[in-house]
Design an enzyme around this catalytic site. Structure first.
Site, PDB file in Angstrom:
ATOM      1  N   TRP A  52      27.927-102.538 -22.586  1.00 18.19           N
ATOM      2  CA  TRP A  52      27.474-101.164 -22.324  1.00 18.19           C
ATOM      3  C   TRP A  52      28.418-100.382 -21.412  1.00 18.19           C
ATOM      4  CZ3 TRP A  52      23.658 -97.811 -23.715  1.00 18.19           C
ATOM      5  CH2 TRP A  52      23.386 -96.747 -22.847  1.00 18.19           C
ATOM      6  N   GLN A 104      29.996 -96.688 -15.349  1.00 14.84           N
ATOM      7  CA  GLN A 104      28.739 -97.428 -15.377  1.00 14.84           C
ATOM      8  C   GLN A 104      28.821 -98.445 -16.503  1.00 14.84           C
ATOM      9  OE1 GLN A 104      25.392 -96.101 -13.380  1.00 14.84           O
ATOM     10  NE2 GLN A 104      27.294 -96.408 -12.254  1.00 14.84           N
ATOM     11  N   GLU A 115      21.493 -84.436 -12.663  1.00 16.59           N
ATOM     12  CA  GLU A 115      22.216 -85.678 -12.404  1.00 16.59           C
ATOM     13  C   GLU A 115      23.692 -85.324 -12.233  1.00 16.59           C
ATOM     14  OE1 GLU A 115      20.042 -89.153 -14.584  1.00 16.59           O
ATOM     15  OE2 GLU A 115      20.896 -87.884 -16.117  1.00 16.59           O
ATOM     16  N   ASN A 133      28.285 -96.304 -19.600  1.00 16.60           N
ATOM     17  CA  ASN A 133      27.818 -94.910 -19.555  1.00 16.60           C
ATOM     18  C   ASN A 133      28.694 -94.100 -18.616  1.00 16.60           C
ATOM     19  OD1 ASN A 133      25.771 -96.476 -17.835  1.00 16.60           O
ATOM     20  ND2 ASN A 133      24.915 -94.493 -17.441  1.00 16.60           N
ATOM     21  N   ASP A 134      28.176 -93.421 -17.642  1.00 14.49           N
ATOM     22  CA  ASP A 134      28.922 -92.373 -16.924  1.00 14.49           C
ATOM     23  C   ASP A 134      30.308 -92.780 -16.421  1.00 14.49           C
ATOM     24  OD1 ASP A 134      26.238 -91.791 -17.011  1.00 14.49           O
ATOM     25  OD2 ASP A 134      25.990 -91.540 -14.870  1.00 14.49           O
ATOM     26  N   SER A 176      25.652 -94.091 -10.304  1.00 14.43           N
ATOM     27  CA  SER A 176      26.870 -93.248 -10.313  1.00 14.43           C
ATOM     28  C   SER A 176      27.281 -92.720  -8.950  1.00 14.43           C
ATOM     29  CB  SER A 176      26.677 -92.080 -11.277  1.00 14.43           C
ATOM     30  OG  SER A 176      26.747 -92.578 -12.586  1.00 14.43           O
ATOM     31  N   ASP A 180      23.605 -89.857  -7.210  1.00 12.77           N
ATOM     32  CA  ASP A 180      24.934 -89.465  -7.699  1.00 12.77           C
ATOM     33  C   ASP A 180      25.723 -88.633  -6.681  1.00 12.77           C
ATOM     34  OD1 ASP A 180      23.872 -90.696  -9.935  1.00 12.77           O
ATOM     35  OD2 ASP A 180      23.446 -88.823 -10.987  1.00 12.77           O
TER      36      ASP A 180
END
Ligand code: DQQ
Length: 475
Positions: free
Chosen positions: A19, A38, A199, A21-22, A83, A144
């Site tokens: 995985w 992430q 976010e 993400n950000d 994050s 964040d």
């Protein structure tokens, strides 16, 4: 196995598996670009979030480095390292992030040029300000950190939502990164600034204005930009737009590089089911780096970083081609799933024109990247993009006015399931497609309802990258 996956991108950055993400902690350090992200190293799903790490000298070839931050310490980040950002703390590379759960703001630093990280043993901010009615479920949405130095102190923004009001970016200040004082929101949601929760807020100067990026919930589809002025610790937005008009580019973050460029990356989400992501063994792709600039009309313009040209291989160049629906059979046809296409169109009388991409012989599967003259919109029409009934196929659009006499310049990056389209160096429309047939790889220009002149067409096959692995020096 992943190497033979026809949907797995070849030149966009990704972890080895599982995985992503950000983008987090983007920073240029001693000339090299560092990209944290992430990452769940245990599976292709969101959970057990670590900070992955990669480094590049040229923004294109990335070396995967060891995981930078892993969940661990009770009372800090035992459920995940969420994050945050990277800063240069007077010579010490420093990361600020949100540890969960409950959310707390945390700090880590490196003594060995960003390779390994030491966590400050306590949160630097352990709870949200008292007296604010924050959105959230069991835990408040409050995360964040985005940090910068100004004049004589550090400032931090934290993303949140105020119940009954909307998203908010809370401002804190500190002399030393450890003791923080809450000030106030620099902005809360209003007609210009959407979303119940923000976010990954981030604020940076661009030319003579400031830009605030916010990724909004519950929509969870777009990173919006607000352009305005930052005065007296308040942000005064004048314009709003989307950093990308597709539904897949999220949690964007930027860095200022040594050349003075503001570069942006975003997380490209998947457009297929969890089961399909699990079967694939990977999920999430980092976007290409984009160079930001302010346009004369006060909006945010973007282009792909010019460094990407090193990926170009075989090349086709054509000029002055008149394309029409009738001539579709004779239109040139190219093949490839990893291509860069640069095209300039002169409008004649067609009402829609562009390219079929990922097109199977006979058109059983095909995706249209086009400009619609009546709607004044760039579109990615995915309705026939795949025979798989479970993948996303919604039509995606981006409003784009073409003043009389102006040509349309499309810059399209195809990388297996990723399509990133830049139009007139202004806007971007990114999407995902998952064709099923191995011969769904045709590309051809097309026009509907009349003709269009393709003034120039350049098409390159793009190099597949091996993202090299870091190997520890032993002995
Ligand atoms: N992703 C992170 C959060 C952030 C969200 C968790 C945005 O810190 O708010 O993986 O996609």
């Amino acid at each position: 196995m992943l190497d033979h996956d026809p949907h797995r991108p070849r030149y966009h950055f990704m972890p080895e598996a599982n995985w992503l993400n950000d983008p987090n902690g983007l920073i240029q350090w001693r000339g090299r670009y560092h990209l944290f992200y992430q990452h769940n190293p245990a599976g292709p799903y969101h959970g057990n979030i670590h900070w992955g790490h990669a480094v590049s000298a040229d923004l294109v070839h990335w070396q995967r480095l060891p995981i930078a931050l892993a969940p661990g310490s009770d009372g800090l980040d035992q459920d995940g390292v969420w994050s945050g950002c990277a800063i240069n703390n007077h010579g010490v590379p420093t990361l600020l992030y949100t540890g969960v759960f409950p959310p707390r703001q945390c700090l880590a630093w490196s003594d060995d040029d960003l390779l390994t990280w030491r966590k400050h043993p306590q949160p630097i901010i352990s709870a949200p300000p008292a007296g604010l009615d924050l959105a959230g479920g069991r835990h408040p949405d409050w995360r964040d950190p985005w940090v910068w130095w100004d004049t004589d102190r550090w400032y931090m923004l934290i993303g949140t939502g105020l119940r009954g009001v909307g998203g908010a970016a809370l401002l804190y200040e500190s002399p030393d990164l450890l003791q923080w004082t809450y000030r106030h929101p620099i902005l809360t949601g209003d007609q210009l600034a959407p979303g119940a929760v923000w976010e990954c807020p981030s604020l940076f100067p661009l030319d003579d204005r400031h830009v605030l990026l916010i990724s909004t919930l519950p929509e969870f589809r777009h990173t919006y930009y607000l352009i305005g002025d930052y005065t007296q610790q308040r942000f005064h937005p004048a314009r709003r737009g989307k950093t990308d008009h597709g539904a897949y580019f999220y949690a964007a973050q930027t860095l200022l590089d040594d050349a003075g460029r503001r570069l942006m990356w975003g997380w490209l989400k998947e457009g297929r089911t969890r089961e399909a992501q699990s079967a694939a063994g990977w999920s999430g792709v980092m976007s290409l780096p984009r160079v930001l600039r302010l346009l004369p009309d006060g909006t945010l313009g973007m282009t792909a970083a010019p460094e990407l040209t090193v990926l170009r291989e075989q090349h086709v160049h054509l000029t002055n081609l008149v394309v029409s629906a009738h001539a579709a059979e004779t239109a040139p046809r190219f093949h490839g799933r990893c291509l860069e296409i640069s095209a300039e169109f002169d409008l004649l009388d067609a009402d829609r024109f562009g390219f079929w991409v990922h097109c199977a012989p006979g058109g059983d599967e095909r995706t249209l990247v086009a400009y619609d003259v009546d709607d004044q919109a760039l579109i990615i029409d995915r309705r026939q993009s795949s025979l798989d009934p479970t993948v996303d196929k919604a039509l995606e659009t981006a409003p784009l006015a073409l003043p009389a006499g102006e040509t349309l310049k499309l810059h399209i990056y195809l990388d297996q399931s990723v399509i990133e389209v830049f139009a007139n160096e202004q806007l971007c429309l990114t999407s995902r497609v998952y064709p099923t047939r191995s011969d769904s790889d045709g590309v051809s220009p097309i026009a509907f309802g009349g003709r269009v002149e393709l003034k120039s067409l350049d098409l390159w096959r793009m190099k597949a990258l091996e993202f090299s692995q870091w190997t520890p020096i032993t002995g």
